[in-house]
Structure formats: C-alpha cells, structure tokens
Design an enzyme around this catalytic site. Sequence first.
Site, PDB file in Angstrom:
ATOM      1  CD  GLU A  51       1.551 -37.978  82.270  1.00 44.89           C
ATOM      2  OE1 GLU A  51       1.215 -37.888  83.493  1.00 44.89           O
ATOM      3  OE2 GLU A  51       0.472 -37.763  81.515  1.00 44.89           O
ATOM      4  CG  PHE A 119      -7.431 -27.291  76.398  1.00 45.64           C
ATOM      5  CD1 PHE A 119      -7.802 -27.190  77.897  1.00 45.64           C
ATOM      6  CD2 PHE A 119      -7.314 -28.654  75.794  1.00 45.64           C
ATOM      7  CE1 PHE A 119      -8.125 -28.592  78.711  1.00 45.64           C
ATOM      8  CE2 PHE A 119      -7.419 -29.828  76.683  1.00 45.64           C
ATOM      9  CZ  PHE A 119      -7.919 -29.791  77.925  1.00 45.64           C
ATOM     10  CD  GLN A 120      -4.757 -30.895  78.034  1.00 46.17           C
ATOM     11  OE1 GLN A 120      -4.059 -31.654  76.950  1.00 46.17           O
ATOM     12  NE2 GLN A 120      -5.130 -31.991  78.972  1.00 46.17           N
ATOM     13  CE  LYS A 169      -2.676 -32.434  67.339  1.00 47.73           C
ATOM     14  NZ  LYS A 169      -3.996 -32.433  68.000  1.00 47.73           N
ATOM     15  CG  MET A 481      15.477 -40.530 106.707  1.00 49.24           C
ATOM     16  SD  MET A 481      16.681 -41.256 107.910  1.00 49.24           S
ATOM     17  CE  MET A 481      17.621 -42.250 106.679  1.00 49.24           C
TER      18      MET A 481
HETATM   19  C1  TPP Z   1       8.843 -36.728  96.984  1.00 47.45           C
HETATM   20  C2  TPP Z   1       9.332 -36.741  98.495  1.00 47.45           C
HETATM   21  N1  TPP Z   1       8.619 -36.181  99.575  1.00 47.45           N
HETATM   22  C3  TPP Z   1       9.203 -36.033 100.784  1.00 47.45           C
HETATM   23  C4  TPP Z   1      10.463 -36.406 100.870  1.00 47.45           C
HETATM   24  C5  TPP Z   1      11.148 -36.245 102.321  1.00 47.45           C
HETATM   25  N2  TPP Z   1      11.042 -37.618 102.965  1.00 47.45           N
HETATM   26  C6  TPP Z   1      12.502 -38.121 102.942  1.00 47.45           C
HETATM   27  S1  TPP Z   1      12.520 -39.461 103.614  1.00 47.45           S
HETATM   28  C7  TPP Z   1      10.973 -39.460 103.945  1.00 47.45           C
HETATM   29  C8  TPP Z   1      10.406 -40.671 104.761  1.00 47.45           C
HETATM   30  C9  TPP Z   1      10.304 -41.784 103.794  1.00 47.45           C
HETATM   31  O1  TPP Z   1       9.268 -42.660 104.426  1.00 47.45           O
HETATM   32  P1  TPP Z   1       9.210 -44.137 103.859  1.00 47.45           P
HETATM   33  O2  TPP Z   1       8.986 -44.417 102.254  1.00 47.45           O
HETATM   34  O3  TPP Z   1       8.001 -44.920 104.761  1.00 47.45           O
HETATM   35  O4  TPP Z   1      10.598 -44.795 104.245  1.00 47.45           O
HETATM   36  P2  TPP Z   1      11.341 -45.010 105.586  1.00 47.45           P
HETATM   37  O5  TPP Z   1      11.966 -44.022 105.919  1.00 47.45           O
HETATM   38  O6  TPP Z   1      10.404 -45.464 106.793  1.00 47.45           O
HETATM   39  O7  TPP Z   1      11.956 -46.311 105.247  1.00 47.45           O
HETATM   40  C10 TPP Z   1      10.252 -38.331 103.410  1.00 47.45           C
HETATM   41  C11 TPP Z   1       8.827 -37.971 103.808  1.00 47.45           C
HETATM   42  C12 TPP Z   1      10.894 -36.927  99.838  1.00 47.45           C
HETATM   43  N3  TPP Z   1      12.462 -37.272 100.196  1.00 47.45           N
HETATM   44  N4  TPP Z   1      10.350 -37.000  98.820  1.00 47.45           N
END
Ligand code: TPP
Lengths: 571, 169
Positions: A51, A119-120, A169, A481
Amino acid sequence: MTKMSGAQAIVEALKRQKVEVIFGIVGGAVLPLYDVLYETPEIRHIMARHEQCAAHAADGYARASGRPGVCMATSGPGATNLVTGIANAYMDSAPIVAFTGQVNAFAVNSSYMIGRDAFQEADIIGITTPVTKCNFQPKRASEIPKTLKQAFHIATTGRPGPVLVDLPKNAQTETAEMKFRDSVRIRGYKPKIDPHPFQVKKAVELLLKSERPIILAGGGVIISNASPELLTIAELLMAPVTTPLMGKGCFPENHPLSLGNIGMHGTSASTKLILEADVLLAVGTRFSDRTTGKLDEFCPDAKIIHIDIDSAEIGKNVGVDVPIVADAKKTLTAIYQSLTSKLQKGKSSQWAKRVREVKEQARDEMSGGEKDLKPPRLMKELRKILPNDAIVATEVGQNQMWAALYFMSYKPRTFISSGGLGTMGFGFPASIGAKVACPDTPVVDIAGDGSFRMTEQELACSVIEKIPVTVIVLNNSVLGMVAQWQRLFYGRRYSAVDLGNVPDFAKLAKAYGAEGTRVGSLKEFSKAVKKAIKSEVTTVIDVPIGYEENVFPMIPAGAGLKGMIESEEEL
Amino acid sequence: MNEKSHVIAAIVEHKPGVLYSVANMFRRRNFNIESIAVGPTEQSDLARMTITVNGDERTIEQVIKQLNKLIDVIKVSRLDPSNIVSREMALVKITAPGAKIRTDVINYANIFRARVVDVSPESLMVEITGDANKIDAFIASMKPFGVKEVARTGITALSRGVKSVKIEE
Ligand SMILES: Cc1ncc(C[n+]2csc(CCOP(=O)(O)OP(=O)(O)O)c2C)c(N)n1
C-alpha cells in the site's frame, strides 16, 4: 436524486471527478467498493504490491499530471501501510486522495463497530490527522457525495495535499438517495488566490531598486503552472534563478540565468550568488532547513519578498519584508505587468556579468570528472539520451543529489523526488504513477541500491500492468549518503551501512519478467538506456559505482551557506 | 523575546474530531496550550474555543495561522487583553473539620465573592468565578487549610462592546 449504495456513490463520485485510475490493494473492509469497481471499466485499478507504493504511485501520477492521484487500501494494516506515502505527499504538497476501508460505524446485524477493536480496525483518522490536509469519515452512505466532493476540492486547491477518506463498511453497503452537486462550499476553507495590490506594489518597488536580485523558485511554481511567468520575470530583471529540490524543472536549467539546485547540496553558483543578492524573490517555497542551512547566515543582506498561497508558511522559518499570500502564477503575472512599464533596460548589467562569471567558475566543478561510471558523468550522459520532456524520478540519498546537481531538467513536472520526507523507496512507485499519467513519455528512476530494495516488489506491478519504466541503480553496495556522513563527520566509522553485493539486480528483474542488465562502461550504459526507454517492459540497469564516492558541494548539517565545502580536504 | 499569555477565540465546526485536530496541531507544532475551554455557541452548528497560549509575538502569529489552516476552524481572533471580559470558574474542595475552620473558610469565600456549594463533615466545596489571578489567589489562601481537590474550567472570554467573533452566513 438517485437511490444507490454507498459503494456505488463512491464510484459515481470518482467518475464525476474524472478519476481514470486507482492504485490500491483490496481487503475485507473495501469489498463492497471493489465489487462496484469490478463493473466499472472506465476506472482502471492498478494493484500495487504494497500500500505504501499505491500512495507513492498516486503521488507520482499527481506530480506528473497535475491531476489528483487516487489510492485505496483496506482497513487496519492496509490503511497503516499507506501512511508513509501520505506523509510523503503531505510534505511535498502533492494532491492525493486516499480511501481506506473501516469497520462498521453503526452495528449492522450486531457485528462489531468502530471503537471496539474489531478485526483490522485502526484509527486511521487519528493516525493521519497530522499528515493530511484534511480527513473524513462519512458514517452514513448519504454523506458520501458531499464528502467526496469536498475531499477532491480540498486536495487540489490552495496548497494541495493529501486528503484521506475513511469508509466504514456500513457506509459502503447501505443504500440512500444520493444528491451529487457540482458546487462545493466549505466555510472554514477559502484559499486566497489573488495577491493584494498593495503588496504587489511594494514588491515591485523593491525589485526596481534592486541591483542584485535573485529568484528562489520552489515547488509552488510548478504546482501553479507559473513557469512561463517565472521565465519572463527572470529575463526582464536579469535575475538568476535558483531552485530548491522541489522547484527543479520549473526553470530550464540550460538557461543562462539558471543556477541549479540550492541548499545542502546546492551548486556553488547558487550558494555564492544568493549570499551576494540584495533582493530575494522567493516563490512557492517554504525555506526548509535543507534549503537555507543555518538561518542567520541565509541571505543576511537581502530584502525578502515571499509569495506563497499558504499564509502559515510566511514568517514560519524566515522573516520576510514583503509577504504575499496568493497564487504564484497570479502574483508573478501582476508583478510582471507592473514591472514592464517601469523598468529601464540594461540596469542590472553589472549583476548579469557577475552571474556569468560565477557560473563560469562553477563549470569545472560541474564536470565532476570525465571518467567512466562516475555518477556526474552518468547523469550528463543520461541527459543527452533522454528527450527534453522525459520524466526523471529519484530515490533518496546520493543518487538523488547527483540527479539534482548533474541531471539538467528543462521542464516543470519532469523531476519527481521526495523532498520533504526524504523517503527511500519513493522513486520507483512514483515512476510507475508518472508513467500511467504520461504513457508516451519515457520515465526513468535514478536509484540507489538501498532505496530500490525498499520498493522493488513493484516490478511485479509494472510488469503485470504493462507500465514500462527504466530503473538506473547507482549501485555502490552501501547506504551511500549515510556512509558519506560517517566518512566526513564520524571518522570513517562505517556503522550499519554496508549492503553487500546482493541481490544481482539484473537477475532480480528477470525473475519478475522485467529486463535486467549490468553495465561496465559508459558506452554500455548509453546503449542500455537507449534500449530501455523504448522497451515494452520495465528495465533495471545495474550500474556499479565506487563505494566511497562523495556528493559535493555540500553544506554540513548545522552550518550556514558560507560553510559550503567542495571536497573532503576542505573539512 | 518576551513571552506572554495570549487569549485566542476560535469558532469551529461543532462536530466530532475538531477538538482532536486542534489539540493535535498544538502538540505537533510544539506550541503549548495553557488552557482551552470549549462550548457550543449561539449557532447550533458552531462551537467556540477559548485558548490561552504562552509565547512571544512570532509564536502567537504562527499559532493563529496554523489554526486558520485547519479546515474545520472557521474563524480565529486574537482577543485584546485590555478590552475583554475573561472569566474562569473553579470548584475547590477544602479540608474543613471543625467549626472554627469552617467559619474561616466561609469568611475567605465571602471576601472573594465565592460560594459554598457543598458541605460534608470533613470538607467544604467552594465555587469561585473570576479571572485567573483571582482564582490563583483564592486557592493560595486555602492552602493552609488543606486543598483536597481543584477543578478549573480554563478561561473563557468575550471582547467588550458590540464587536463579535461571528460567522456571517
Ligand atoms: C525510509 C528511509 N529510511 C532511512 C533513511 C535514511 N537514509 C537517508 S539516505 C540513506 C542511504 C540511501 O542509500 P541508497 O539508496 O543506496 O542510496 P545512495 O545514497 O547510496 O545513493 C538512508 C539510509 C531514509 N531517508 N528513508
């Protein structure tokens, strides 16, 4: 007046709103609604595989088309799974209408009802109140026509945003006399569209006096379709235009006055010139921390004109000199009309020279190394291949910032990215939504391997529903990052960022019936992209890149614009 | 910046969930509600919320804008403290075992124009109406006797004169 069931009324209302597509997943609490959809070929239902992705797809659809996106889920877990997608749309002001099933509001044949933990049952109204523009729970079928009219009206007008309609519902199954009206009136909701003439006058006076004007153009410019007006004003004033992530594409980035991205990973031209400006014309932007850096170092010497349709954005983060609460397009039009009659030409030639000079200096940095498979190089290569109107979505992380910095966008609604919430996994389902909105336009998701893994199951959706998009995985085997921050600010202590070399993305794609390929050179990359954007089926292009690449320029968290660094050595 | 108490009147839809969305906005935006009093108005489909908030000028402006942004909030006004009648009501239960103590409490109540509304062998209950300072002062003066329980309504207020926070249909 016609007698029909609540479920029929929902579908009738959707048709009246000209909804052509719904992204969703069925479940017990929406069975009556799905039973009506079964006999409604005019509305295409696209089954997402989670979703969250249904909401992201609706969001991508909305951003690409400007029309509201619709997603649907059952009660309980279906509804709670939508939440990330709704929160994402809320932060980026995307008009989506989310429908969720709910247990009975009134006991029907003594079955359980709201409030008894049936439920749900989930309190999705309570859960989504802080992340929706508004939400509704019609408890009786007869309330449905009016509720839906209001929901779509609120989602799409003023500052757009997500609206959730929770459907008990019994409200789906009951029959009632339904009255569908074309007009809608909500006494607590009257977005202000027209700018106040006096404020426009003050803005024009500031701009006329200005010697170094700069324009900060955000997502609001795209939402209000104000790009043509922005272009004429920028050219008239010879004012350079810088865009936060949400504004990317609202001004053609190959234009001499374009400075590109601003903020934590803004171009050095943007960062330098905004510090020199004497008047900042900010349009449809909310001065997020990622844009401004430390506030007292943001444009200290500039007078600020702030145009936004949401009055609560004015003065929220940055004090302004001329606030204008109104639609961006209308306001820019008014400012332009007043300016043209008053402006003597050639006044700001000094500033124009400075803009050229700074952009020239920044050129080298923007080349980002010409070696094979360096992300900046890949982005530029991609730009050469894709037609001007191609849509690029991104995931979150380095991939997103490389795309923002090095992939030039020329048109509004062609760059789709999770700006406010920074949701990894957004780009791929959003691409699917964008492709549904623009079936004849190539759609490319620029992904990181970490992000793509969060929603890659939508390969099933794209294959089965024949929605071909291209996913470019900039595969560094690391949560890049975060690793960059650990490298720069935590002494290379790489804590919980290594992703390993799994999966084999080409094989993964094939397992879903999609195309998958791994490329080893720039030439192979180009070839693969050219093929992918013509393919009838989704293609995943796995591009191995270095483990320790950095995105620069960067303004470290907590620093101001003056703290910009362009290499690791500058730290 | 100087933090002050401000009184805001909001006319809202009189329907379920509105109080939740208002309270939720305050929590989410990190604003502090000092008191909130809600009740129906002269129009049956509208309710009036009187909210007191502590904060500097900028905070109060944001509070008002964020309130206005809520769809079910129809009108928001900031009341000028020098030109309003504001009242709060409190019920105060005081430990009062002997006749001497009772007389003392009743005397205090009279001075504050408060009323004794319940008596039991061990305690008295006093009803007091006034601005918040008056109620604070009364409660403080009851402390030595032993304040068992206090229920306060929070401030409700109207501006003086003919001006009103009304919704034109
Ligand atoms: C849902 C979610 N979880 C954690 C983060 C924290 N976060 C920001 S950038 C990143 C790394 C992203 O890695 P990747 O998709 O491999 O991209 P890259 O930076 O290597 O290009 C994380 C874990 C986030 N922004 N969103």
